[in-house]
Design a protein around this motif. Structure first.
Motif, PDB file in Angstrom:
ATOM      1  N   ARG A 191      47.640  20.828  20.829  1.00  0.00           N
ATOM      2  CA  ARG A 191      47.883  22.094  21.512  1.00  0.00           C
ATOM      3  C   ARG A 191      49.255  22.691  21.176  1.00  0.00           C
ATOM      4  NH1 ARG A 191      42.852  21.624  21.864  1.00  0.00           N
ATOM      5  NH2 ARG A 191      41.777  22.332  23.740  1.00  0.00           N
ATOM      6  N   THR A 192      50.279  21.861  20.982  1.00  0.00           N
ATOM      7  CA  THR A 192      51.620  22.387  20.728  1.00  0.00           C
ATOM      8  C   THR A 192      51.881  22.641  19.247  1.00  0.00           C
ATOM      9  OG1 THR A 192      52.559  20.148  20.646  1.00  0.00           O
ATOM     10  CG2 THR A 192      52.589  21.287  22.776  1.00  0.00           C
ATOM     11  N   GLU A 193      51.304  21.795  18.376  1.00  0.00           N
ATOM     12  CA  GLU A 193      51.588  21.927  16.948  1.00  0.00           C
ATOM     13  C   GLU A 193      50.371  22.396  16.154  1.00  0.00           C
ATOM     14  OE1 GLU A 193      53.419  18.407  15.451  1.00  0.00           O
ATOM     15  OE2 GLU A 193      54.951  18.359  17.020  1.00  0.00           O
ATOM     16  N   LYS A 194      49.236  22.577  16.845  1.00  0.00           N
ATOM     17  CA  LYS A 194      48.009  23.098  16.227  1.00  0.00           C
ATOM     18  C   LYS A 194      47.487  22.224  15.092  1.00  0.00           C
ATOM     19  CE  LYS A 194      48.349  26.526  19.045  1.00  0.00           C
ATOM     20  NZ  LYS A 194      47.525  26.548  20.260  1.00  0.00           N
ATOM     21  N   ARG A 195      47.776  20.934  15.145  1.00  0.00           N
ATOM     22  CA  ARG A 195      47.257  20.044  14.117  1.00  0.00           C
ATOM     23  C   ARG A 195      45.758  19.831  14.326  1.00  0.00           C
ATOM     24  NH1 ARG A 195      51.584  17.024  11.569  1.00  0.00           N
ATOM     25  NH2 ARG A 195      53.550  17.384  12.681  1.00  0.00           N
ATOM     26  N   THR A 196      45.047  19.767  13.235  1.00  0.00           N
ATOM     27  CA  THR A 196      43.624  19.455  13.275  1.00  0.00           C
ATOM     28  C   THR A 196      43.479  17.954  13.454  1.00  0.00           C
ATOM     29  OG1 THR A 196      43.085  21.311  11.826  1.00  0.00           O
ATOM     30  CG2 THR A 196      41.460  19.530  11.993  1.00  0.00           C
ATOM     31  N   ILE A 197      42.746  17.534  14.476  1.00  0.00           N
ATOM     32  CA  ILE A 197      42.566  16.111  14.760  1.00  0.00           C
ATOM     33  C   ILE A 197      41.081  15.784  14.760  1.00  0.00           C
ATOM     34  CG2 ILE A 197      42.832  14.298  16.514  1.00  0.00           C
ATOM     35  CD1 ILE A 197      45.424  15.633  17.378  1.00  0.00           C
ATOM     36  N   ALA A 198      40.718  14.763  14.001  1.00  0.00           N
ATOM     37  CA  ALA A 198      39.338  14.251  14.005  1.00  0.00           C
ATOM     38  C   ALA A 198      39.418  12.757  14.240  1.00  0.00           C
ATOM     39  CB  ALA A 198      38.646  14.550  12.685  1.00  0.00           C
TER      40      ALA A 198
END
Length: 285
Positions: A191-198
């Motif tokens: 949410r803070t760094e907008k990293r894509t997480i899978a």
């Protein structure tokens, strides 16, 4: 810390370890900037799919495409600057400190022209800060609790400074409090760094709480994918997990909550009733 948004997708991949494929003609695009969770029975191919996305396993057919390019034709260090993988149950060399472990995340950026820099140090400090490990950086990894150790590994993959984070069962072997701690951390990073997480998770209810997008894997393909409230149903539980369950609304989060039928204490009650009937004296004719 801003990172460039990357595309990651599987295009008609078939993957297996022998003649019988684990995944077959599978297509999947990982939503950018979202939290995606893979669910499914043990052995269905969730971890295999994650490893294939990370280029640890080469598909026999099809390809993994990273930002428009076949990942198999991309240099290893270039891939490591675009996506990071945290495998299940990683083990650090004995005596390695948290700081030494996290510094390894900068390896893809090092060569004889680019030596250790101020930027590297800043990224390391940021990774330690967001994982709340600054005061423990000199501690050996093998001296940490399970939750601290998992945060140290997450700090290392954060030090790679990639847009995409792939995590294979990041909460395995952790108690419930530490599971929530790790998932809260990953959710905050998204949410803070907008990293894509899978990531792969076994707990359906935690998957529903933290995922923007759920991918249910079954029968060598994608059974269903979408928002938790759209796809997690009693029918999905029956088809994918071969388990009867009720799906209700989580009273705190408003997400789907799975309540397996099972037998539990009802089995004990049934046995008590059967014993009572057996012991009851029969009437005299």
């Amino acid at each position: 810390m801003e990172v460039m948004r990357m595309d990651l997708e599987a295009q008609s991949i078939t993957v297996g370890y022998g003649d019988d494929p684990i995944l077959e003609a599978l297509n999947l695009q990982i939503p950018k900037g979202k939290v995606t969770v893979f669910i499914g029975k043990n052995g269905c191919g969730k971890s295999t799919l994650l490893s294939t996305f990370a280029r640890l396993i080469k598909p026999s057919l099809g390809s993994i495409v990273l930002n428009g390019r076949d990942i198999a034709k991309t240099a290893t260090k270039k891939v490591a600057r675009d996506l990071a993988l945290l495998p299940q149950g990683p083990v650090a060399p004995e005596g390695l400190t948290i700081l030494q472990l996290v510094r390894q995340g900068r390896y893809p950026y090092q060569n004889w022209l680019n030596q250790w820099s101020v930027e590297d140090e800043n990224i390391i400090r940021h990774a330690l800060k967001v994982t709340n490990l600054e005061d423990l950086s000199d501690r050996p990894v093998d001296s940490l609790s399970g939750g601290q150790r998992q945060r140290a590994w997450i700090a290392m993959v954060l030090a790679q400074n990639t847009d995409i984070l792939l995590l294979d069962e990041p909460t395995t072997y952790l108690d419930l409090a530490h599971q929530m701690d790790i998932l809260d951390l990953l959710f905050a990073l998204n949410r803070t760094e907008k990293r894509t997480i899978a990531m792969v998770l076994h707990d359906i209810n935690l998957a529903c709480r933290y995922a923007d997008h759920i991918v249910a894997v079954g029968d060598k393909k994608i059974y269903a994918q979408g928002a938790p409230e759209d796809i997690v149903t009693a029918q999905l539980m029956k088809d994918v997990f071969q388990m009867n369950a009720e799906i209700i609304v989580d009273p705190i989060f408003g997400t789907p909550m799975c309540i397996p039928h099972g037998r539990g204490r009802n089995l004990l009650k049934q046995r008590q009733q059967e014993n009572t009937q057996t012991e009851r004296p029969q009437s005299v004719q």
